[in-house]
Write a protein that holds these residues in place. Sequence first.
Motif, short mmCIF file in Angstrom:
data_model
loop_
_atom_site.label_atom_id
_atom_site.label_comp_id
_atom_site.label_asym_id
_atom_site.label_seq_id
_atom_site.Cartn_x
_atom_site.Cartn_y
_atom_site.Cartn_z
N GLY A 22 6.30 -0.21 9.54
CA GLY A 22 6.74 1.15 9.26
C GLY A 22 6.20 2.11 10.30
N GLY A 23 5.05 1.76 10.90
CA GLY A 23 4.52 2.54 12.01
C GLY A 23 5.12 2.07 13.32
N SER A 24 4.46 2.42 14.44
CA SER A 24 5.00 2.03 15.75
C SER A 24 3.99 1.21 16.54
N GLU A 25 3.05 0.59 15.85
CA GLU A 25 2.00 -0.14 16.56
C GLU A 25 2.54 -1.20 17.52
N TYR A 26 3.68 -1.77 17.19
CA TYR A 26 4.34 -2.74 18.08
C TYR A 26 5.75 -2.27 18.44
N GLY A 27 5.89 -0.97 18.60
CA GLY A 27 7.15 -0.41 19.05
C GLY A 27 8.14 -0.18 17.91
N PRO A 28 9.37 0.20 18.27
CA PRO A 28 10.38 0.53 17.25
C PRO A 28 10.67 -0.61 16.28
N ARG A 29 10.54 -1.86 16.73
CA ARG A 29 10.84 -2.98 15.84
C ARG A 29 9.87 -3.02 14.66
N TRP A 30 8.62 -2.59 14.85
CA TRP A 30 7.62 -2.57 13.79
C TRP A 30 8.01 -1.56 12.72
N HIS A 31 8.59 -0.46 13.16
CA HIS A 31 9.10 0.55 12.23
C HIS A 31 10.37 0.07 11.53
N GLU A 32 11.27 -0.44 12.32
CA GLU A 32 12.57 -0.89 11.82
C GLU A 32 12.43 -1.95 10.73
N ALA A 33 11.38 -2.76 10.82
CA ALA A 33 11.18 -3.88 9.89
C ALA A 33 10.94 -3.42 8.46
N ALA A 34 10.55 -2.12 8.26
CA ALA A 34 10.23 -1.66 6.91
C ALA A 34 11.15 -0.52 6.45
N LEU A 35 12.31 -0.39 7.07
CA LEU A 35 13.23 0.67 6.68
C LEU A 35 14.04 0.29 5.44
N LYS A 36 14.34 1.30 4.65
CA LYS A 36 15.27 1.22 3.52
C LYS A 36 15.03 0.01 2.63
N GLU A 37 15.97 -0.94 2.61
CA GLU A 37 15.86 -2.08 1.68
C GLU A 37 14.68 -2.99 2.00
N ASN A 38 14.06 -2.79 3.16
CA ASN A 38 12.91 -3.60 3.56
C ASN A 38 11.57 -2.88 3.35
N ARG A 39 11.57 -1.81 2.57
CA ARG A 39 10.36 -1.02 2.39
C ARG A 39 9.22 -1.85 1.81
N GLN A 40 9.57 -2.81 0.98
CA GLN A 40 8.53 -3.61 0.34
C GLN A 40 7.66 -4.34 1.36
N ARG A 41 8.18 -4.57 2.55
CA ARG A 41 7.37 -5.24 3.57
C ARG A 41 6.12 -4.43 3.91
N ALA A 42 6.26 -3.11 3.99
CA ALA A 42 5.09 -2.26 4.26
C ALA A 42 4.08 -2.40 3.13
N PHE A 43 4.56 -2.41 1.89
CA PHE A 43 3.66 -2.55 0.75
C PHE A 43 2.99 -3.93 0.76
N ASP A 44 3.78 -4.96 1.06
CA ASP A 44 3.23 -6.32 1.11
C ASP A 44 2.17 -6.44 2.20
N ASP A 45 2.40 -5.77 3.34
CA ASP A 45 1.41 -5.80 4.42
C ASP A 45 0.09 -5.20 3.96
N PHE A 46 0.18 -4.08 3.27
CA PHE A 46 -1.02 -3.39 2.79
C PHE A 46 -1.77 -4.27 1.77
N ILE A 47 -1.01 -4.86 0.87
CA ILE A 47 -1.60 -5.76 -0.13
C ILE A 47 -2.27 -6.95 0.55
N ALA A 48 -1.63 -7.49 1.59
CA ALA A 48 -2.20 -8.64 2.30
C ALA A 48 -3.56 -8.30 2.90
N ILE A 49 -3.69 -7.08 3.44
CA ILE A 49 -4.98 -6.66 4.00
C ILE A 49 -6.01 -6.53 2.88
#
Length: 699
Positions: A507-534
């Motif tokens: 959702g951020g840009s730590e690895y460029g636009p693709r890192w942001h794009e990966a958590a857009l809209k229907e993929n929002r849960q990925r950002a939440f899953d990342d946080f939970i994983a940490i």
Amino acid sequence: MKKTIAAVMTAAMAAMTTVNASDPYLWLEEVESEQALDWVRAQNKRSLAELESDPRFADLYKDALSVLTSDARLAYGAIHNGQVYNFWQDEAHVRGLWRRADVERYRNGEPDWETLIDFDALAKAEGENWIKGDIACLSPAYRHCMIELSDGGKDAAYWREFDLETKTFVEGGFYLPEAKSWLAWVDVDTLLVGTDWGADALTTSGYPRQVRRWKRGASKGDAEIIMTVGVDDVWAFPVVEHDGDDTYEFILRGPSFFEREYHQIGADGALAKLPLPLNADMQGVLDGVAIFLLREDWAYRGHDYAQGSLIGYDLKTGEAENVFAASDSQSIEGVGVGKSSLIVQYLDDVSGKAARFSRNKKRGWISKDIKLPANGVVAIVSAGGGTDDAMVSFENLTTPDSLFYVTAKNKVSKIAETPPFYDATGVMVEQRFATSADGTKVPYFIMGQDAVLKQGNAPTIQYGYGGFLAPILPAYYEDPARPQHGALAGLMWVKRGGVMVLSNIRGGSEYGPRWHEAALKENRQRAFDDFIAISEDLIETGVTSPSKLGIIGRSNGGLLMGAMLTQRPELYAAIDIGVPLFDMKRYNKLLAGASWMGEYGNPDIEEEWAYISKYSPYQNLKADQPYPKVLLYTSTKDDRVHPGHARKAAARLAELGYDFYYYENIEGGHGGTANQKQLARRTALEYVYFFRQLMGEAE
């Protein structure tokens, strides 16, 4: 026809009744209503009485204020026409000073500051609650300026013309009343302006939909209309680039929050749409070449330009060329356009770097690294202003800010550094990686005393955001300061036995636009899953345990906190939820919310609400859950993220029988505070909350 209209009205009323029945707290969306403000005051009184009476609060407030108002902070400034311009706040200047100093004296560590505007004196003289906003001055002379002033820190603001030679506001000069406005200087007598021009002047997101050319002496209403965008677009935005003796005028149409359509205004006033993809951001113009950062792949005239690359587009010939093609581990974060070269700041595995790029007609763009310390945060402080000299900064969680002067020949010298705000001896910072639910490796930074980390099971605060292309970097201090910054975290938490964690989730840009794009809209849960994983990694590796793990986030990060509260409450003993989005069913109807549908989706579309509804915190709050006692905070004056989100979250929690803390600053805008003293108070409130939840009552 009458029968049809009656039927429609009946259906509409029925729909409203259904909404009100399912949401009994809509009245809390009435920002300034007496009923809502009485509720706010009651919540503030109850929560502040408990938090501020904690014996630790006074020392925490003192520590925060010592950092936020310290004279030892670096006076960062931008170079313009031989002067360095700086905005400064301290204990004596709560609203701040706008000032300038000669470049050479500044570079030698002996700036002779000349005050241009004292915002405290201005507010007192005019009897207004003025908070400084943006400042736009005409380059290269840098004499004619427009000053943005807001009432209490709102996004909506007034603009007034200011003369830097006389150091006074211009009587009868350009003036814009309160609105969400944007402007750019064309010349001494001309502005391009987007503002609230009257009827049908705003998009559904509440931003200007029309850009006009406003000539000095003409009434605002008579300004020439250049472009009007659709009501469902996000905005129309004026851009003017001064490139040597040439001036280039553009209007940016925003179909969504992230999409940009660039229209160049020709000498005859005609508009020409540039052939760039919608996901491209203009960084400036150098020698007639517009510099763009691509957030999507672009195939153009037989060449392929990769997502995440920096490219040049010749405004005369229409030819394009690569400037800097970032690798998979890199992300371009900032570009400064100098007199004849570019300064580019980028990340490599979330570590900051910088380079200068110069254009050679035969060899293309040539880069030279700017030699700076490794393993930290690099930022462009100044680039341009009529020179190829630049200033960049370096810092990390335990290393205070240093300011480096970079000459046109890339000679680097340190010209200033902040003394440490605390003794970091024995404090360790380490980058680690967690594995998310889909197998993605997600980095995070951990900061703590060596002895505390070795002992394990420490009180730990995990920070996250995960959205809008915003990287989470291990900064020591920056304005506006946040609790997770190294200076505050080290002094107020780590030196008292706590651990701080920064999460670099998608959702951020730590690895460029693709890192942001990966958590857009229907993929929002990925950002939440990342946080939970940490979080789970912190527990599994013995750093902490659920009874000692707290989390913190604000704005979009507040939405993240709400998702953690409703999805995995058993992992956390404290959740700090700041100026949050919370009711995702109605977010697009509140203030600027409609502009963020490119990030989250449209809840009014059934298919999109289907995935939003799975994580929208407000709709997912339930009784009899292991929710910790949360802290919610917001600002009455926030006209970006509606305070109704936090208010309704608190009301729903109370209805379900949960205890919580709630604090709403009556002024302060989306930052939640209007000055450094207010910020110190809120920072102390946040930390005393974590002490109570993770370390127990004070002895």
